[in-house]
Structures are given as C-alpha cells and as structure tokens.
Design a protein around this motif. Structure first.
Motif, PDB file in Angstrom:
ATOM      1  N   GLN A 103     -16.969 -34.151  10.538  1.00 42.30           N
ATOM      2  CA  GLN A 103     -16.082 -33.649   9.482  1.00 42.30           C
ATOM      3  C   GLN A 103     -14.831 -33.004  10.053  1.00 42.30           C
ATOM      4  O   GLN A 103     -13.751 -33.104   9.472  1.00 42.30           O
ATOM      5  CB  GLN A 103     -16.832 -32.645   8.597  1.00 42.30           C
ATOM      6  N   ASN A 104     -14.979 -32.337  11.208  1.00 40.76           N
ATOM      7  CA  ASN A 104     -13.811 -31.765  11.875  1.00 40.76           C
ATOM      8  C   ASN A 104     -12.788 -32.859  12.190  1.00 40.76           C
ATOM      9  O   ASN A 104     -11.605 -32.679  11.978  1.00 40.76           O
ATOM     10  CB  ASN A 104     -14.223 -31.067  13.172  1.00 40.76           C
ATOM     11  N   VAL A 105     -13.290 -33.982  12.691  1.00 40.48           N
ATOM     12  CA  VAL A 105     -12.388 -35.066  13.079  1.00 40.48           C
ATOM     13  C   VAL A 105     -11.810 -35.766  11.850  1.00 40.48           C
ATOM     14  O   VAL A 105     -10.674 -36.222  11.849  1.00 40.48           O
ATOM     15  CB  VAL A 105     -13.122 -36.069  13.997  1.00 40.48           C
ATOM     16  N   MET A 106     -12.590 -35.809  10.766  1.00 35.83           N
ATOM     17  CA  MET A 106     -12.118 -36.474   9.544  1.00 35.83           C
ATOM     18  C   MET A 106     -11.120 -35.626   8.750  1.00 35.83           C
ATOM     19  O   MET A 106     -10.369 -36.150   7.930  1.00 35.83           O
ATOM     20  CB  MET A 106     -13.316 -36.776   8.623  1.00 35.83           C
ATOM     21  N   VAL A 131     -14.765 -39.696  23.120  1.00 37.25           N
ATOM     22  CA  VAL A 131     -14.943 -38.462  23.887  1.00 37.25           C
ATOM     23  C   VAL A 131     -16.414 -38.258  24.255  1.00 37.25           C
ATOM     24  O   VAL A 131     -16.809 -37.184  24.705  1.00 37.25           O
ATOM     25  CB  VAL A 131     -14.390 -37.221  23.140  1.00 37.25           C
ATOM     26  N   GLY A 132     -17.228 -39.297  24.024  1.00 36.91           N
ATOM     27  CA  GLY A 132     -18.615 -39.279  24.465  1.00 36.91           C
ATOM     28  C   GLY A 132     -19.534 -38.420  23.615  1.00 36.91           C
ATOM     29  O   GLY A 132     -20.539 -37.902  24.109  1.00 36.91           O
ATOM     30  N   LEU A 133     -19.223 -38.250  22.330  1.00 33.99           N
ATOM     31  CA  LEU A 133     -20.031 -37.341  21.505  1.00 33.99           C
ATOM     32  C   LEU A 133     -20.484 -37.970  20.192  1.00 33.99           C
ATOM     33  O   LEU A 133     -20.729 -37.272  19.221  1.00 33.99           O
ATOM     34  CB  LEU A 133     -19.226 -36.057  21.208  1.00 33.99           C
ATOM     35  N   VAL A 152     -14.525 -32.381  20.983  1.00 34.37           N
ATOM     36  CA  VAL A 152     -14.370 -32.637  19.544  1.00 34.37           C
ATOM     37  C   VAL A 152     -12.957 -32.242  19.110  1.00 34.37           C
ATOM     38  O   VAL A 152     -12.312 -32.950  18.331  1.00 34.37           O
ATOM     39  CB  VAL A 152     -15.418 -31.855  18.718  1.00 34.37           C
ATOM     40  N   ALA A 153     -12.466 -31.117  19.650  1.00 36.08           N
ATOM     41  CA  ALA A 153     -11.118 -30.660  19.283  1.00 36.08           C
ATOM     42  C   ALA A 153     -10.069 -31.694  19.701  1.00 36.08           C
ATOM     43  O   ALA A 153      -9.091 -31.923  18.982  1.00 36.08           O
ATOM     44  CB  ALA A 153     -10.825 -29.307  19.921  1.00 36.08           C
TER      45      ALA A 153
END
Ligand SMILES: Nc1ncnc2c1ncn2[C@@H]1O[C@H](COP(=O)(O)OP(=O)(O)O)[C@@H](O)[C@H]1O
Ligand SMILES: [Mg+2]
Lengths: 252, 217
Positions: A103-106, A131-133, A152-153
């Motif tokens: 959701q952070n990325v979206m 980013v491997g996550l 993630v950031a």
C-alpha cells in the motif's frame, strides 16, 4: 542562456539562511540526465538542506532551482505537480506506518496519479520484486527491518516514475549489516541509468557508483570532480582533511 | 421504605431521565465533533484569520464555565430575540462547549504525528489536503480515541448542569423525586448509580473498540 535539454536538475546561486545561520551559500549545481552525483561533506554542512530545496521542502532565501528546465513553482498546486518528477528518499525512511509495504508503494500512483487500482497494484508488486521484497508485500513497516523499510521507501519513490531520485543519506540510520542490501538496490538503479543525487557517508560506495562527487563544507561546494580525482588527488586542504578524518568503511 | 423498595418504585422514572441524558449527551457530542473538527482545521490552516478565530474560540470556551455558557444561551439569547427550547439550548451549549475541547484534542493528535510523514506525502506529489486525508488523519484518529472518550464521559457528567434550565433529565429527576419523597440520599445515590452505569458502559465499549483498531494494524 540556451536551455540545456540534458540537465534534469539545476541550482543557481542557491543560498539558504535560518535566521542568522547561513546554511547554503551560493551553490551552483547541475545534474544531467543519467548522471549519478554524490554529495559528501561533514555533518551540518547543508547537504540535507540542499536536497530539501530541490523538492521544495525548503525555499531558498535566494537563487533559483530548476527541475527539467522549469523553475520550482511557489504555487502549492504546481509545486505538487513538479514533485512528481522528484523521488525523495529520506534518511529515516518515513514509510506510512498505517499502510502495508504494498500500500505504501501504491499510495502515490493511486492518490496523485489517479491510477487504476489494478494497475497500481501490479506496478507495486513489480517494484517490490525489484527491491527484493515481494514476499513482504503485506507486511506493515513496523514488522520490517530498517534495510527492508528503506528498500520499500525506494520502491515508493520509484512508483511515481521520477526523472531524478534524491537520496539523503539512505543508509545512515541502518545497522551496519543492513547497509549492503540498500546500496545494492541503489547500485541497480544506477546501472539502469536512473539519474540520482545522493548524499552519503559511504565513501567506498560513492567512489564506486558516482559519475561525479561533490564535496560540501559550510554551505559551499569546496571541490567537485570524478570520484578517482576527488578521492585520490583532492586539491583543497579542506577536502584532504575531511577524507583523512572519515573512517573508511569496508567495500561493499 | 427501604432502598430496594425505593428502587423498584422509582427505577423506571430514573431510567426515563437517563434516556434524556443520553440523548442530550449524544446530540452534544455530535455537534461537538463536527464543530471541533472544523475548529481544529482552522487552527492548522495557513490562513491567519481562521487560525486566529480558532484560538479565540478554544480560549473562550475552555476558559469559562459550562453553566455560564448554558445561561447565556438559554436566558441571554431571548433578550436578542432568540428564544430556544430548553432541549435546543442544552444541546447547543453542550455542543459548543465540547467543540472547544474536541478541537484541542484533534489539534494535539495531528501535531503528534511525525512531520516526516507530511514531508514524505508531499514528496510524492500529494497536495496538503490529500496528505491530511490519506496519511495524517488515518494515523491520528487512533490516538484521538482515548481522549475523545474522556471527553464523551465528561460531557455526560456535565450534562447534569442542564437540570438548571428545567430540562427533565437524570439529575432533574433526582431533584424531583427527592423533593416529593423527602428521601434525598436515596434519590441522589440512585442518580449517581445511573450515571456510573452509563460512563462504565462507554469506557467498556471504547476499550473494546481500541483493541479492535490495534489488531487491525
Ligand atoms: N529548519 C531548520 N531551522 C534551523 N536550522 C536548521 C534547520 N534545518 C537545518 N538547520 C541547520 O542547518 C545546518 C545544516 O543542516 P543540514 O542541511 O541538515 O546539514 P547536513 O545534512 O549536511 O548534515 C545545521 O546547522 C542545522 O542545524
Ligand atoms: Mg543531513
């Protein structure tokens, strides 16, 4: 002055004071498309403030900032639009704690770009993969390590498809064993040709990843050049002293 | 007549009064929440007259007794041609009063969020309003719940003051029963038990709600 299409980010005579304190003192800087520029310098020399001026979190006391040839607007709506071109990565991540990694990325694409939910999700999964996550997509930030949070950031910033990434000491808040995984992601971006302005204390990494290194002290650019020149044959005594003082971290 | 006989005779009357108390408190709280959100937004606004008004409002409301505010609404306003029923006067005074407290709770809650959150949101290209709605409020509201519940409880207890403008709520029932039975101890202890039951119910359910919100991450 003719407009230079290849310059993504430009600061002309940028100065910034907080009250009596002069933090930036006539900085001239240009970052070209595809270039990776590393800024090094002692703490308190104004590196963060410079980055913050570039995306409008601070307003320079004098001088101009241009993003893709356009001066940074003072109008909040237009500034918001320009910020879409600038991906910002903070020292302390600043992930949204009430949202999962996915959701952070979206969030940016959904709220700012008004992207279709399905599409935003597909892109977010792809970026987390990068980013491997991918396996942490549904984890909340509090359940992630510092290194994972920072990755993630980075994915969150990339989701806006910025023309340039601004990274402010992205590994300084991390435990030493988590630094490598974040640097690896940044290295990956560099080799894909992402334009980046990176503030870092990782000298070995700066030497390895940067096309150009800028040494700042007391709000001024003291010296700049290709990494080999700056690290191996620093001209200014101030630079020499700084490089001697920093404990050299192990190569990644 | 012992206390249990007293209770079995008057419990129904008290329950009716308690129902009015609940109505008053809920209406007051809803008005207080709506106005409180508005005032807190004004307080955080970039436009100085809004900020100035918000500060003046909370200063006056929190710096004067509710009883005085109630009398101004009920006895004062008719003098300028605005005659309100006791019920309307009561919920307006309770609402305006709690708005002052709610506004401060919300302002403090929003300001307790790390400024880095707003910066991260704005860096993504969000406008101020979007960042507030999507990022700041959703984090703040969990922190707001406990102090808002305190305010709810305080408002319920303070609503007893409206007995002074002849609203027939729980406290007023206590007074009436007391003077007709000459049993003030039993009357007011019964009123107290009803208040205690209601505040306990609020605290119990808010505790459940809080844990439920926590579980959701
Ligand atoms: N908002 C602010 N108000 C006052 N002083 C500030 C503010 N932001 C930064 N400074 C000061 O500016 C100087 C440079 O800070 P910064 O740009 O963070 O340096 P660096 O990132 O190189 O360590 C420091 O002395 C810091 O205390
Ligand atoms: Mg810094």
């Amino acid at each position: 002055m003719p407009m230079d299409e290849s310059v993504v980010l430009r600061g002309r005579a940028v100065s910034k004071s907080f009250g009596q304190l002069v933090v930036l003192d006539g900085i001239d800087i240009a970052v070209e498309k595809g270039e990776v520029v590393a800024i090094i310098g002692p703490s308190g020399s104004g590196k963060s403030t410079l980055l913050r001026c570039f995306n409008g979190l601070e307003t320079p006391t004098s001088g101009t900032i241009e993003v893709a040839g356009q001066p940074l607007s003072r109008n909040r709506r237009e500034l918001a639009k320009q910020r879409e071109h600038l991906g910002m990565v903070f020292q302390r991540f600043h992930l949204f704690p009430h949202l999962t990694a996915l959701q952070n990325v979206m969030e940016g694409p959904l709220t700012v770009k008004k992207m279709d939910r399905r599409q935003a999700m597909d892109r977010a999964y792809m970026l987390l993969e990068k980013v491997g996550l991918r396996d942490k997509a549904n984890a909340y930030p509090s359940k992630l390590s510092g290194g994972q949070q920072q990755r993630v950031a980075i994915a969150r910033a990339l989701a806006m498809e910025p023309a340039v990434m601004l990274l402010d000491e992205p590994t300084s808040a991390l435990d030493p064993e988590l630094v490598g995984e974040v640097l690896q992601v940044i290295q990956g971006l560099a080799s894909e040709g992402m334009t980046m302005l990176l503030v870092t204390h990782e000298m070995a990494f700066a030497r390895h990843v940067a096309d150009r290194v800028i040494f700042m002290a007391d709000g001024k650019i003291v010296e700049e050049g290709p990494p080999e020149a700056l690290f191996d044959r620093p001209q200014s005594p101030r630079t020499q002293q700084f490089l001697q003082n920093v404990a050299r971290p192990a190569h990644m | 007549m012992n206390f249990f006989q007293f209770l079995s005779k008057y419990a129904g009357t008290f329950a009716q009064g308690a129902l009015v108390t609940v109505e008053l408190t809920l209406c007051g709280l809803i008005i207080g929440l709506i106005l409180g959100v508005l005032v807190s937004l004004m307080n955080l606004s970039h436009i100085w007259p809004f900020r100035w008004f918000a500060r003046l409002y909370t200063w006056v409301v929190r710096g004067t007794p509710l009883l005085v505010q109630l009398f101004i609404v009920y006895y004062g306003l008719p003098q300028v041609g605005l005659q309100l029923t006791p019920f309307l006067s009561a919920i307006i005074a309770l609402g305006l009063n709690s708005a002052g407290y709610v506004a401060e709770i919300i302002r403090a809650g929003i300001q307790s969020i790390d400024p880095g959150q707003m910066e991260a949101a704005e860096s993504l290209g969000m406008r101020y309003g979007q960042a507030m709605r999507r990022i700041i409020f959703p984090q703040a509201y969990r922190r707001l719940l406990p102090p808002i519940v305190n305010e709810f409880v305080a408002l319920l207890k303070d609503s007893s003051l409206v007995s002074t403008i002849s609203m027939t709520e729980l406290m007023r029932i206590g007074q009436t029963v007391s003077s007709s039975t000459f049993m003030p101890m039993q009357s007011y202890i019964t009123a107290a038990l009803f208040y205690l039951a209601m505040t306990s119910i609020i605290v119990f359910f808010s505790g459940k709600l809080e844990r439920w919100l926590e579980v959701r991450g």
